[in-house]
Design an enzyme around this catalytic site. Structure first.
Site, PDB file in Angstrom:
ATOM      1  N   GLY A 107      13.341  22.682  80.415  1.00 61.24           N
ATOM      2  CA  GLY A 107      12.617  22.877  81.672  1.00 61.24           C
ATOM      3  C   GLY A 107      13.485  23.343  82.825  1.00 61.24           C
ATOM      4  N   SER A 108      14.505  24.158  82.537  1.00 61.25           N
ATOM      5  CA  SER A 108      15.416  24.544  83.620  1.00 61.25           C
ATOM      6  C   SER A 108      14.692  25.302  84.740  1.00 61.25           C
ATOM      7  CB  SER A 108      16.603  25.360  83.089  1.00 61.25           C
ATOM      8  OG  SER A 108      16.225  26.667  82.819  1.00 61.25           O
ATOM      9  N   ALA A 110      11.474  25.051  85.759  1.00 53.48           N
ATOM     10  CA  ALA A 110      10.666  24.140  86.584  1.00 53.48           C
ATOM     11  C   ALA A 110      11.570  23.261  87.451  1.00 53.48           C
ATOM     12  CB  ALA A 110       9.775  23.276  85.699  1.00 53.48           C
ATOM     13  N   ALA A 111      12.750  22.906  86.938  1.00 49.87           N
ATOM     14  CA  ALA A 111      13.668  22.057  87.717  1.00 49.87           C
ATOM     15  C   ALA A 111      14.247  22.831  88.903  1.00 49.87           C
ATOM     16  CB  ALA A 111      14.789  21.530  86.821  1.00 49.87           C
ATOM     17  N   ASP A 152       6.266  20.427  81.606  1.00 55.29           N
ATOM     18  CA  ASP A 152       7.575  20.539  82.265  1.00 55.29           C
ATOM     19  C   ASP A 152       7.489  20.142  83.744  1.00 55.29           C
ATOM     20  OD1 ASP A 152       8.300  21.524  79.842  1.00 55.29           O
ATOM     21  OD2 ASP A 152       9.375  23.271  80.611  1.00 55.29           O
TER      22      ASP A 152
HETATM   23  O1  PMV Z   1      11.217  22.879  73.513  1.00 55.58           O
HETATM   24  P1  PMV Z   1      10.037  23.004  74.372  1.00 55.58           P
HETATM   25  O2  PMV Z   1       9.937  21.974  75.437  1.00 55.58           O
HETATM   26  O3  PMV Z   1       9.801  24.395  74.855  1.00 55.58           O
HETATM   27  O4  PMV Z   1       8.803  22.633  73.462  1.00 55.58           O
HETATM   28  C1  PMV Z   1       8.250  23.348  72.424  1.00 55.58           C
HETATM   29  C2  PMV Z   1       7.180  22.449  71.939  1.00 55.58           C
HETATM   30  C3  PMV Z   1       6.261  23.036  70.889  1.00 55.58           C
HETATM   31  O5  PMV Z   1       5.357  21.994  70.559  1.00 55.58           O
HETATM   32  C4  PMV Z   1       7.028  23.412  69.642  1.00 55.58           C
HETATM   33  C5  PMV Z   1       5.512  24.233  71.386  1.00 55.58           C
HETATM   34  C6  PMV Z   1       4.477  23.955  72.455  1.00 55.58           C
HETATM   35  O6  PMV Z   1       4.021  24.929  73.081  1.00 55.58           O
HETATM   36  O7  PMV Z   1       4.069  22.812  72.649  1.00 55.58           O
END
Ligand code: PMV
Length: 314
Positions: A107-108, A110-111, A152
């Site tokens: 979440g860089s 959004a942070a 996020d």
């Molecule tokens: O790593 P992140 O926070 O971008 O999460 C991906 C999570 C998945 O479930 C694999 C995809 C999604 O859109 O939820």
């Protein structure tokens, strides 16, 4: 005199991939890893500037007469200024920097937006609730990511763990006792989009088997949430281990992720799993504070390029 505000990274604790199919998931803030916005006041008529340390120290000027910009940070700032009905801009430079790895599911973006907005709100002397700030950060997320889930910005603005299910309001979760996580970066960049598409192909080819796995992940998330609410970290660790086994069946682990999971468990972690899209990215381990330094060392020896330690609390 300068002032600094900040916002944390986030990580998925349980439920990735299955969440795409309507199952619940848990996400938590990583308070030890943050994006910062430092406010430096400037003499009158200097205008408003944003300096991005991580973009080669580039400096951008915010022009009060425009409503949009090609520069994402400037267009984010304009969105907030317009929302707050601000016509005269403060004379200041907002210096942004971040410890959060980019494009690693933490979440860089959004942070950084949250830290920038907090700095602007402080400069303008306005009162903005976290709930309104969250809506504004979500607007910026939409500008960059189309239709993001909202996980996020919610975890990052409130800096609280959440329970999330597609199409349902995001719920906060209670934490009985703070717990410690290690986040080990494999240093391997992997596309979440491809991993999600591969799981879809698998799902289409064997719907009954994959649905069973996705349902089991959903059940683990519910058990994990109860374990957090009861402070039962042996059980939480167990759900993380089980979740990793199921993610392996969805083909989203990798040899290094599996190795880091084994090392973490073998060195005393209560549980360990991949986190996020998988195939690369991060491994997370639930550890006691006392065991953290040793496990961290073992993970670095086993090939993690970075290991972050953070305490998750309410
Ligand atoms: O790593 P992140 O926070 O971008 O999460 C991906 C999570 C998945 O479930 C694999 C995809 C999604 O859109 O939820």
């Amino acid at each position: 005199m300068s002032q600094t505000v900040s916002a944390p990274a986030k990580i998925i604790l349980l439920g990735e991939h299955a969440v795409v199919y309507g199952q619940p998931s848990l996400a938590v803030p990583l308070s030890a890893l943050r994006a910062y916005a430092e406010i430096v006041h400037l003499p009158q008529n200097s205008g408003l500037r944003i300096t991005a340390i991580d973009l080669d120290n580039q400096e951008f000027t915010v022009n009060s007469h425009s409503t949009e910009s090609d520069q994402p940070l400037v267009s984010a700032a304009l969105l907030l200024l317009n929302d707050l009905g601000c016509t005269t801009l403060p004379d200041a430079n907002i210096i942004l920097r971040s410890d959060i790895p980019i494009a690693s599911g933490m979440g860089s973006g959004a942070a950084i937006t949250t830290a920038l907005f907090r700095a602007l709100i402080l400069l303008l002397g306005k009162e903005v609730s976290d709930s309104h700030l969250n809506d504004l950060v979500y607007e910026v997320e939409k500008m960059h990511h189309g239709t993001p889930s909202g996980v996020d910005n919610t975890v990052i603005v409130f800096e609280k763990p959440i329970y999330f299910m597609r199409g349902k309001p995001i719920e906060r979760i209670k934490i009985d006792k703070p717990f410690t996580l290690l986040v080990a970066d494999t240093g391997i960049g992997a596309s979440t989009k491809i991993a999600v598409a591969d799981v879809r192909t698998l799902y289409n080819s064997n719907m009954i088997f994959i649905t069973r796995i996705l349902d089991s992940i959903g059940e683990l998330v519910v058990v994990g949430q109860q374990a957090i609410e009861n402070g039962d970290y042996v059980n939480l660790g167990h759900t993380m281990n089980e979740n990793h086994n199921l993610l392996q069946k969805l083909t989203v682990s990798s040899p290094l992720l599996d190795k880091l999971v084994d090392i973490a468990r073998g060195s005393g972690a209560l549980g360990a799993k991949l986190s996020g899209g998988g195939r690369g990215g991060n491994m997370i381990a639930l550890v006691s504070e006392e065991s953290a330094p040793y496990i961290k060392e073992q993970l670095l020896d086993a090939g993690a390029i970075q290991v972050y330690q953070t305490v998750v609390k309410e």
